[in-house]
Design a protein around this motif. Structure first.
Motif, PDB file in Angstrom:
ATOM      1  N   LEU A  76       0.833  -1.200   0.000  1.00 35.07           N
ATOM      2  CA  LEU A  76       0.000   0.000   0.000  1.00 35.07           C
ATOM      3  C   LEU A  76       0.870   1.254   0.000  1.00 35.07           C
ATOM      4  N   TYR A 104       3.017   1.469  -3.531  1.00 34.76           N
ATOM      5  CA  TYR A 104       2.283   1.850  -4.743  1.00 34.76           C
ATOM      6  C   TYR A 104       2.022   3.349  -4.815  1.00 34.76           C
ATOM      7  N   ASP A 105       2.240   4.060  -3.712  1.00 34.97           N
ATOM      8  CA  ASP A 105       2.153   5.529  -3.751  1.00 34.97           C
ATOM      9  C   ASP A 105       3.142   6.128  -4.742  1.00 34.97           C
ATOM     10  N   THR A 107      -3.933   2.704  -7.915  1.00 35.00           N
ATOM     11  CA  THR A 107      -5.006   2.977  -6.947  1.00 35.00           C
ATOM     12  C   THR A 107      -5.857   1.742  -6.684  1.00 35.00           C
ATOM     13  N   GLN A 166      -3.868  -0.644  -4.630  1.00 34.59           N
ATOM     14  CA  GLN A 166      -3.847  -0.221  -3.233  1.00 34.59           C
ATOM     15  C   GLN A 166      -5.174  -0.560  -2.554  1.00 34.59           C
ATOM     16  N   CYS A 195      -5.125  -4.176  -1.708  1.00 38.48           N
ATOM     17  CA  CYS A 195      -4.187  -4.378  -0.596  1.00 38.48           C
ATOM     18  C   CYS A 195      -4.797  -3.936   0.733  1.00 38.48           C
ATOM     19  N   LEU A 225     -10.088   4.152  -1.286  1.00 43.93           N
ATOM     20  CA  LEU A 225      -9.341   3.764  -2.480  1.00 43.93           C
ATOM     21  C   LEU A 225     -10.241   3.147  -3.557  1.00 43.93           C
TER      22      LEU A 225
END
Length: 293
Positions: free
Chosen positions: A137, A140-141, A150, A153, A156, A190
Motif C-alpha cells: 500500500l 504503490y504511492d 489505486t 492499493q 491491498c 481507495l
C-alpha cells in the motif's frame, strides 16, 4: 505403548510453503532473496464459505492446521521492504526505485510500529502477511498511473483489513481489530477513488491481472463495482447524510445494472449476483424506497 524408534529420523512437520529455486534481485536495493511460495494440492486448502466481502474462508485440516493462502501473494524484499504484486515487483523504473529506496527507513518504522518487528527471511505468519499488504500500500504511492496503482492499493487495503481482523480474533489483547477498521476505511476511500479515476480516464483499472479481491477467484470489474457499494454502505460516513444518501443512490443504480445484466449473461458468477441483489435491497431500505419507487 508405542515408542518412537531412536534410529529413525524425527518426523518433519507438514510443510505449507517452500522457497523458490530462483533468486530474485530487488530492483530497489539490489538484495537477492528467494520468494516463499505456497504448496498447492495435498489437502492443504479446504475451501469454506464466501463472505459478502468476497473473501474466501478456509477450514483447518487435520494434517496442516490453519492455512492462509492470502499471506503468500505479495513479493517482499526482506532488506528494504519494497513490496508489490508479483507481476509488478521487477517492473520499476529508475526514478521510482530511487524514491522507494529513500523511503526504506520509513517502511521499517511503519511496520515496526504495528508489530514490533516482522522478518521476511523466515516463513510467513499472519503478521508478515498483513505487513506485506501494508507495505505494498505504501510502495504503490510511488508508482505511475499506467500501473493502475489505486485499484491495487484498494485490494491491498481490503486484504490487510481481513488479515488484521483475523489477528484481532487470535490476539484480542492487541489493537488489531481497531487497525482492521482503519484499513476498511482506507479500502473504502481507495475503491471510491479508483472508480472515479477510471470514469474520468485518468487511471485505468484494466492494468490489473486479477481484481480478486481474494486469491481464489477473479470477480473482475463487477467485483470492483460491488465492493465499492458494499464498503460505502458499511463503512461510509454518516455525519453528512445528504452526501451519504446521494452516494448510496448512485451505487444502487450501478448494482441494478450489474445483476440486471447478469440474469442474461452466463459469464457473471452466481455468488456476486446474489450478494449484489442483497446489497441492493439494503440500499433501498436505507434510502426508504419501495419496489414501487
Amino acid at each position: 505403548m508405542n515408542y518412537e524408534n531412536p534410529l529413525q529420523p524425527p518426523k518433519k512437520e507438514a510443510a505449507i510453503s517452500y522457497y523458490s529455486k530462483e533468486q530474485i534481485e530487488c530492483p530497489v536495493c539490489g538484495a537477492k532473496f528467494k520468494r516463499e511460495e505456497m504448496y498447492s494440492g495435498g489437502g492443504r486448502v479446504i475451501a469454506g464459505d464466501l463472505t459478502d466481502e468476497l473473501r474466501r474462508l478456509y477450514e483447518p485440516s487435520a494434517k496442516y492446521g490453519e492455512v492462509h493462502p492470502l499471506i503468500y501473494s505479495m513479493t517482499v524484499c526482506p532488506k528494504c521492504l519494497y513490496a508489490g504484486f508479483t507481476q509488478d515487483f521487477r517492473i520499476v523504473d529508475k526514478a521510482t526505485a530511487e524514491k522507494l529506496l529513500e523511503k526504506m527507513d520509513q517502511r521499517h518504522t511503519a511496520v515496526n510500529g504495528l508489530f514490533g518487528r516482522v522478518d521476511f527471511n523466515n516463513a510467513r505468519t499472519l503478521h508478515e502477511g498483513a505487513a506485506a499488504y501494508y507495505l505494498a500500500l505504501l510502495c504503490y504511492d510511488e508508482f505511475d498511473e499506467k500501473f493502475s496503482p489505486t485499484i491495487k492499493q484498494a485490494i491491498c487495503a481490503l486484504r490487510a483489513a481481513w488479515l488484521f481482523s483475523t489477528l484481532g480474533e487470535k490476539e484480542p489483547e492487541e489493537n488489531y481489530t481497531y487497525i482492521s477498521k482503519l484499513f476498511y476505511q482506507k479500502a473504502l476511500f481507495l475503491y471510491r477513488r479508483a472508480l472515479e479515476l477510471e470514469t474520468t480516464g485518468k487511471e485505468m483499472i484494466a492494468g490489473l491481472k486479477s481484481f480478486g479481491p481474494d486469491v481464489d477467484k477473479n470477480y473482475g470489474y463487477d467485483g470492483v463495482i460491488y465492493l465499492g457499494a458494499l464498503l460505502e454502505y458499511r463503512y461510509g460516513q454518516k455525519a453528512d447524510m445528504e452526501m451519504r444518501l446521494k452516494r448510496l443512490s448512485t451505487h444502487k443504480i450501478s448494482l441494478a445494472k450489474l445483476f440486471g445484466l447478469g440474469k442474461s449473461s452466463k459469464n457473471k458468477p452466481g455468488p456476486i449476483l446474489e450478494h449484489a441483489r442483497t446489497l441492493y435491497d439494503s440500499l433501498k431500505a436505507e434510502l426508504h424506497e419501495t419496489d414501487d419507487d
